[in-house]
Structures are given as C-alpha cells and as structure tokens.
Write a protein that holds these residues in place. Sequence first.
Motif, mmCIF file in Angstrom:
data_model
loop_
_atom_site.group_PDB
_atom_site.id
_atom_site.type_symbol
_atom_site.label_atom_id
_atom_site.label_comp_id
_atom_site.label_asym_id
_atom_site.label_seq_id
_atom_site.Cartn_x
_atom_site.Cartn_y
_atom_site.Cartn_z
ATOM 1 N N SER A 128 0.667 -1.457 -0.155
ATOM 2 C CA SER A 128 -0.153 0.060 0.057
ATOM 3 C C SER A 128 0.731 1.175 0.040
ATOM 4 O O SER A 128 0.280 2.524 0.077
ATOM 5 C CB SER A 128 -0.877 0.010 1.194
ATOM 6 O OG SER A 128 -0.112 -0.097 2.309
ATOM 7 N N SER A 186 -10.367 2.914 -2.864
ATOM 8 C CA SER A 186 -9.489 2.237 -3.458
ATOM 9 C C SER A 186 -10.183 0.886 -3.763
ATOM 10 O O SER A 186 -10.917 0.470 -2.875
ATOM 11 C CB SER A 186 -8.143 1.703 -2.750
ATOM 12 O OG SER A 186 -7.184 1.004 -3.204
ATOM 13 N N HIS A 187 -9.905 0.306 -4.929
ATOM 14 C CA HIS A 187 -10.692 -0.992 -5.131
ATOM 15 C C HIS A 187 -9.845 -1.937 -5.823
ATOM 16 O O HIS A 187 -9.129 -1.558 -6.459
ATOM 17 C CB HIS A 187 -11.500 -0.541 -6.462
ATOM 18 C CG HIS A 187 -12.559 0.379 -6.131
ATOM 19 N ND1 HIS A 187 -13.985 0.188 -5.990
ATOM 20 C CD2 HIS A 187 -12.759 1.752 -5.995
ATOM 21 C CE1 HIS A 187 -14.573 1.353 -5.386
ATOM 22 N NE2 HIS A 187 -13.849 2.420 -5.594
ATOM 23 N N THR A 188 -10.081 -3.357 -5.612
ATOM 24 C CA THR A 188 -9.150 -4.627 -6.418
ATOM 25 C C THR A 188 -10.289 -5.226 -7.101
ATOM 26 O O THR A 188 -11.290 -4.986 -7.388
ATOM 27 C CB THR A 188 -8.829 -5.126 -4.998
ATOM 28 O OG1 THR A 188 -9.978 -6.122 -4.601
ATOM 29 C CG2 THR A 188 -8.295 -4.687 -4.021
ATOM 30 N N ASN A 242 -8.605 -8.583 0.404
ATOM 31 C CA ASN A 242 -8.744 -7.464 -0.619
ATOM 32 C C ASN A 242 -9.606 -6.264 -0.103
ATOM 33 O O ASN A 242 -9.193 -5.146 -0.406
ATOM 34 C CB ASN A 242 -9.689 -7.988 -1.924
ATOM 35 C CG ASN A 242 -9.025 -8.778 -2.883
ATOM 36 O OD1 ASN A 242 -7.753 -8.903 -2.782
ATOM 37 N ND2 ASN A 242 -9.731 -9.711 -3.658
ATOM 38 N N SER A 260 -7.300 -2.899 0.059
ATOM 39 C CA SER A 260 -7.764 -1.534 -0.536
ATOM 40 C C SER A 260 -8.031 -0.371 0.678
ATOM 41 O O SER A 260 -7.813 0.567 0.324
ATOM 42 C CB SER A 260 -9.193 -1.786 -1.058
ATOM 43 O OG SER A 260 -10.144 -2.168 -0.065
ATOM 44 N N ARG A 266 -4.588 1.056 1.381
ATOM 45 C CA ARG A 266 -4.171 1.728 0.180
ATOM 46 C C ARG A 266 -4.870 3.228 0.268
ATOM 47 O O ARG A 266 -4.271 4.008 -0.235
ATOM 48 C CB ARG A 266 -4.353 1.233 -1.190
ATOM 49 C CG ARG A 266 -3.437 0.022 -1.404
ATOM 50 C CD ARG A 266 -3.641 -0.832 -2.760
ATOM 51 N NE ARG A 266 -2.820 -1.892 -3.114
ATOM 52 C CZ ARG A 266 -2.625 -2.611 -4.038
ATOM 53 N NH1 ARG A 266 -3.593 -2.679 -4.925
ATOM 54 N NH2 ARG A 266 -1.789 -3.675 -4.250
ATOM 55 N N GLY A 276 -12.080 1.763 1.512
ATOM 56 C CA GLY A 276 -11.622 0.612 0.685
ATOM 57 C C GLY A 276 -12.751 0.076 0.155
ATOM 58 O O GLY A 276 -13.517 -0.793 1.485
ATOM 59 N N ARG A 323 -8.899 -2.595 -10.799
ATOM 60 C CA ARG A 323 -7.873 -2.098 -10.032
ATOM 61 C C ARG A 323 -7.922 -0.578 -10.135
ATOM 62 O O ARG A 323 -7.316 -0.279 -10.979
ATOM 63 C CB ARG A 323 -6.799 -2.907 -10.149
ATOM 64 C CG ARG A 323 -6.806 -4.517 -9.805
ATOM 65 C CD ARG A 323 -5.304 -5.041 -9.689
ATOM 66 N NE ARG A 323 -4.751 -4.860 -10.837
ATOM 67 C CZ ARG A 323 -4.745 -5.649 -11.869
ATOM 68 N NH1 ARG A 323 -5.470 -6.661 -12.021
ATOM 69 N NH2 ARG A 323 -3.837 -5.532 -12.810
ATOM 70 N N THR A 325 -8.164 3.735 -8.569
ATOM 71 C CA THR A 325 -8.392 4.473 -7.275
ATOM 72 C C THR A 325 -9.504 5.745 -7.854
ATOM 73 O O THR A 325 -9.146 6.295 -8.790
ATOM 74 C CB THR A 325 -7.170 5.206 -6.766
ATOM 75 O OG1 THR A 325 -6.263 4.173 -6.470
ATOM 76 C CG2 THR A 325 -7.296 6.181 -5.726
#
Length: 583
Positions: free
Chosen positions: A480, A509-511, A520, A524, A527, A549, A574, A576
Amino acid sequence: MKRFSLALMLLGLTFLAAAQEKPRGDFQIGLQGGASFPLDTYKKIGETKTGFFGGLFLDKYFKGNKFGLGIDARFIQNGINKADSFMFANGNIGTNYKNETRFQDYLFTFGPSYKFTKNSFHAEIYVRGGLMMQNFPEYTTTLTYSNPLSTANYDIKYTVNDASNKANSWAGLGGLRLNYNLSPKIALFAHVDYVQTFGTRFGSKPSRFTIEKSVEHTPIDPKVGIKGGYLDHYNEVRIQENTLHKSLNAGAGIKFIFGKSKKATEPIKNEPIVETIKPQINKKDLQVVVKDKQTGLALSGVTVSINGNSLNEKSITDVNGQAQKMVSIAPGTYQIIGEKNGIKTPLLTLTDEDFKTSSSVIFKEIYHDDPRFTLVGETFDCVKGVNLASINTVLTNTSSKNNISQTSDVQGKFIYQLDAQSDFTVVANQQGRYSQTELVSTKGLDRSKTLYVTLKLGVCELSNGSKWVLKNILYDFDKSDIRSDAAIILDNVVTIMKQNPSLKIELSSHTDSRGNDKYNLQLSQRRAEAAVNYLVANGIERNRLIAKGYGETKLLNRCANGVNCSEEEHQANRRTEIKVLNY
C-alpha cells in the motif's frame, strides 16, 4: 539628428568627388553583415541574446594608400531572453512584454583607417566615433498571489525607459578587417569589431537602458508559496540597474574599390562607338518557406524577418511553413532569418543575382534546427467534448521536477517543447475544474522521423456527487506504499484541494475479484488511507478527506469470483477513485 545625418551625406558626397577628381588613393564601398554578440552588462542586465547586424561603409584613402577616413552605417538587432512563468502553490510570477522583445539600433560613425597590403591580401584597422539611435524593449514582471486575507499584485521588475522606448547616445567602434582581392575592383572580407555607447544622457534624455527591480532575499518554495506577504521574499527598497550597449560584431561582406583613373582617349575617327547597355533587373515576388531541418516537414509558427533595401517586414509561417509573400520587391541585398522557441535559423542573404532569373517569384527555403520535440495539446470539456479556451496547463519533467505553465489559446490549443529521452506529466490547473494527470514520453522516439507529439487533455467541472478514476496511479503487488509515480498523480489532487478550499472528497481504492474477499477489503482500505495520509502530509486538512476501501465489492464489469477474464478486464477493476462529497 537631422544635422548629423546631413553631415554624413555631405561627407559621403565629398568622398565620391575625391575619388573622381583626385585619384591618389583608393575609394571603397562595402556591404557587410554578420552576428552581434552582447557583452558584459548589456548581456546580463539587458538579458540580450546573440543577434545580427548589417550595413555599409565608405573609406577614402589618401596618397600612399595607407591612411584614410571612413564612414560606417549599420543596423544592429539583439533579441532578449523571455522569462518563463513561475508557478507556486498560491500564485505565480509572470512577465508582460509590451512591445517587440528586442534591442534595435542604428549606428552612424566616422573616423580614421589604416591599410596594410601584400599581394592580393590586405588588412585594415579602423576606429570610428558617432551616434547610435536605440530602440528599447518594454516589459513588466509581476508577482501575483492570494491567501485567505487578500489577493495581491506586485511589480517586481520593470523597464524604466522614455515613453517612446527610444534614445540616442554617443558611440564608438573599433575593429579589424581582413580582405582578399578577387580583382582590382572587387574584394571579399571578414571583420570583427567592438561597439560601445558612452555617457548617461544625450541632450535632455537618458541614453542608457534601465530596469528597476525588487531584490529577492528568500526564494519562494513552489509547494509552499507565499504564506505571509511580499516582504517575506523581497526587499522593500527597489534598485535600479542600467547598461550601455556593448557588443562584439563578427561578419563578412563584399566591397568595391575605385582606384586611380586614366584620362579618356579620344575615339579614332570613323570608328564606331559601341555603347554598353546594362540589362534591366525587374522587381520580383519573394516567397520564404521554413522547414524542420531534422524531418524536412513544413514548420508553422516561425517568425520570419526580411530586412534590406528599405524593407523591414516580419510575418509568422502558416501550416504550410509559408511566410507572408512579399510582392514586387526591388533588386538589392536582403537578409532573411527565422526564429521559433528562442532558436534562430541560419541567416540567408538575397542578392541581385537572385533577381536575374526568368521566374517572376523567388522561392527560398530556410531550415530551423531545434532538437526538441513539439507537444501540441488541446484542452476540451470532458462532458460536452468541445475545446475549452483559457485553461491553465502545467508541464512537469518527472526527472528534474522542473515545471512550466501555459494557457490554452482561443482554440483550446497549447504547445510545449519536450527534451528527448524524457518523461513528462501534463495537467490542467484551474479553480473549479479538474483534469487527469496525463503522461507524455519522448523515450524511444526518433527526432529525425517525429516532430510532433499530440495530447487531448480532458477538463471537467467540480460538482457535488461527481467522481472520477485517477489514471496512472499504481501500487506494488500486495503493498500500500505510495510509489514515486503515484505521488506525481496525487500532487495534482493536492493542487485541486488547495485551489478549492470548500472541497471535501472521498478517496477510495478498489481491487479485482482474485484473492480472498476479506483480504482484498483490508488491502484496499490500507491503500486508500495511504493516499489520504499523503495528501495530509502535503497540507490538506484531514477533515476534508475520507479514506474508503471497497475491495472487490464495486466491480465495473462481469469479472466476479470464478469468472474467467483477461488481464485487461481485471485491470479495469483495480482503480483509485475520487468522489466529491461537498463543494
């Protein structure tokens, strides 16, 4: 001034008469031109660049052909280095140029000459004194900044000239001329000489170029800007600096020599007298085309100057590289030069020989050699798709961190010069709006094949509920930490937040769906919090920011758990994002 010009004319006529009636020494007329190199304070205070000069001289030598008197009349022009705008957190420093950015001088001098001759070579030493008519540039450099208490403008540097930006002064000239005789009547020469003006006033007017400026004692930090006031960085008392004209001139030319004459013999009786009729040289049109030297492409936006034979014209080349066509110009000697982005083309000289062709138009090509690439960008409304004018853009070199700014024109266009083998970012910097941080690179490009790099920069309005994905912000696998390339993108968010003090955002933030759902979500969140911490560390209040996240809970496509998807489809998830909570 009128009396001085009249005296020069009378002296020239006296020389001509002496050459005809008392042929004891040579009388010569020369055409000269070359480069003018500014020296000392003229280069430092005047901020002058290498320029050019052209003109003519007349010399009359006396018995023995060693000592003589001469007149020198020439035109000298030196451009100035234009200052780039300096942008900082809450303001900028910019310069307004109110007339042409150059020193333009007319020099008329008179004095003795000495000549040493050996075979076809001869050298001349000359010293002259006289008058210089000067034309000065006019500009003002202004510091503008704003803080919660006020908005201020201070002129930190400006020229102090007569309202006409013109002045006269006494001047001196001394130099050496090396000649080679092609024939008893014609010689080619190269010469170098030094020119300087003298004194502080001429008549009732100041004769020196003068600037007044505030002295900086503490540099402005671009990221911090001006927190207190003007005096935190500049002395309250301004100083004045002035300079004389000081230049070294090196050039070449041709001269015509009129020596001893013999009495005309009477024609033999009954022998026909043959009268020589000189062919008439007609006027012609002149078309100048500028091309990029490395690619051979036509080059637009080049300022082309054509001077000589009472012609002093400037025009800017169009998309076909063509300067304004000169119609019906008289035969003579003309000097042609182009300039773009502070770089000049080689000087091209047009002579009578060019007018002796059968064509009615003289075509000339000149080549501009700038090793940099040209970025041609457009600012456009990200919703309507139409180009936007008057949008401030900032170009940053990602290695040196140096940045320059430019406002898009009425067509929404902006142009920057890019060094080879370098990476850059471009972003809009406008209150009430935002743009992505676009990446531009010249690495791997061949300048001999590529001149232009293009970019369309989308600019959007800030509004409640609006959201956008931050492009080009990446994290290392399973980490992160804010990488240096991601920091450049977040710096743009810092600028947007500072320009819009009422703005509150959610930074999320996304995964993608691969991996454990719970992990996950935690990754996120870390991050998002790392990005928020970076903004806080750069001066943004934490109460204006929310870190969130979402893990894999807000996928943008079909790529949920167990679905076979490509790497590009996973990459779309993935991301931001920034969402406007309040504005």
